[in-house]
Write a protein that holds these residues in place. Sequence first.
Motif, PDB file in Angstrom:
ATOM      1  N   PHE A  49      -6.460  -5.318  -2.348  1.00 63.25           N
ATOM      2  CA  PHE A  49      -6.118  -5.189  -0.935  1.00 63.25           C
ATOM      3  C   PHE A  49      -7.355  -4.859  -0.104  1.00 63.25           C
ATOM      4  CE2 PHE A  49      -2.242  -4.487  -3.293  1.00 63.25           C
ATOM      5  CZ  PHE A  49      -1.319  -5.247  -2.584  1.00 63.25           C
ATOM      6  N   VAL A  83      -5.309  -0.985  -5.889  1.00 59.30           N
ATOM      7  CA  VAL A  83      -5.586  -0.982  -4.454  1.00 59.30           C
ATOM      8  C   VAL A  83      -6.783  -1.866  -4.096  1.00 59.30           C
ATOM      9  CG1 VAL A  83      -7.209   0.971  -4.323  1.00 59.30           C
ATOM     10  CG2 VAL A  83      -5.561   0.594  -2.471  1.00 59.30           C
ATOM     11  N   LEU A 140       0.830  -1.200   0.000  1.00 59.23           N
ATOM     12  CA  LEU A 140       0.000   0.000   0.000  1.00 59.23           C
ATOM     13  C   LEU A 140       0.868   1.255   0.000  1.00 59.23           C
ATOM     14  CD1 LEU A 140      -2.669  -1.381   2.435  1.00 59.23           C
ATOM     15  CD2 LEU A 140      -3.153  -0.554   0.124  1.00 59.23           C
ATOM     16  N   ALA A 144      -6.257  -1.930   4.522  1.00 56.09           N
ATOM     17  CA  ALA A 144      -6.337  -1.061   3.348  1.00 56.09           C
ATOM     18  C   ALA A 144      -7.105   0.218   3.652  1.00 56.09           C
ATOM     19  CB  ALA A 144      -6.989  -1.811   2.190  1.00 56.09           C
TER      20      ALA A 144
END
Length: 366
Positions: free
Chosen positions: A128, A125, A109, A136
């Motif tokens: 995640f 993203v 991240l 996240a």
Amino acid sequence: MNDIGQTPLLKDLLGPAALARIAQAGEQSSPHFDPIRFHGALGDEFAQLSIMERVGRIGDALHAALPLPYEQAVAVVCQMGRAVDQGFQGISLSAYVARHGLEHPERSLTALADLTRFGSSEFAVRPFLIRHPDVALSYLRRFADDKDDHVRRLASEGTRPRLPWAARIPALTDDPALAAPILERLKADISPYVRKSVANHLNDITYRHPDWALTLMEGWQGGAAPTAWIIRHALRSLIKAGHPRALALVGAADRVCIAVAAFQVAPTVLRLGDRLCIGVEIVSTGQQDQRLVVDYRLHYARPGGKAAGKVFKLKNVDLPPGRRVKLEISQVIRDFSTRRHYPGRHRVELIINGAVWAEGDFTLLT
């Protein structure tokens, strides 16, 4: 290769020149990067892949070209971001993180926040958010306070419930409150780039949770000018549908006292590349000022006789009692990578405060 005169395909943004640039960035960033393995891992069928399939394939090819422990390899990929020269090249780098860094959420991240400056990490993203939702979301809420507008935008765009081309995240789709702290933090962001993402995020929410979104935005009323812009843009789908609370939020009523004195769609016969002109004259028949949200819906002809409608903004106007206003707009009818036109009758509807007030049409020739 496309024929001369055809609209370039979106997937060609990741064609041979882009692949060469990514390989060059790899060689510049690390002596461990193997360009032969990179190109070999792309596969013979790469040219047939769509743009997002190419993104994923490049992410896997980077993994093949960097035979290093993940912590070292991801550092190389982040360094490569500074050497690419086009957004989809950067998106391809973030795909490496999404496909090969899921077991390292914190490091990954952080890497995505770095890479989003060179090509948005909004797609990368999301795995995640599915695999490590608490971690996240914690990172994305922090991203909303970052000094870089690309990173702040990632917080909003990466959590959108209906992000185009991206997998749905059931938790965010079912419960928009999960991303509410991000939206609150960004509701008056100084960057138009970020504000547009917040508005699109809220517009996504209105499809499944309109009352939740409206309640949130009603609480934002009276805020700074950037917030007012977000509200107007976020309400576009509800306003096009004539939703009373949405219209009230922008100072418009769902019922208006007007007459359409003229509505013109010209020319009535077009070919691709011609310009379509739409004009309307509206007269107030009421006793008070009225705010009008004027749009038009173009029903595109499709094979088999079906039609697909798309609403376009014309103008928002404040119309005093007894006054009239003339509005005009034009657009060139041409193909895009995301829209192909077909011959036949195309219907055009005039929409005022969510209701259809007039109709015209034109015929598109082959």
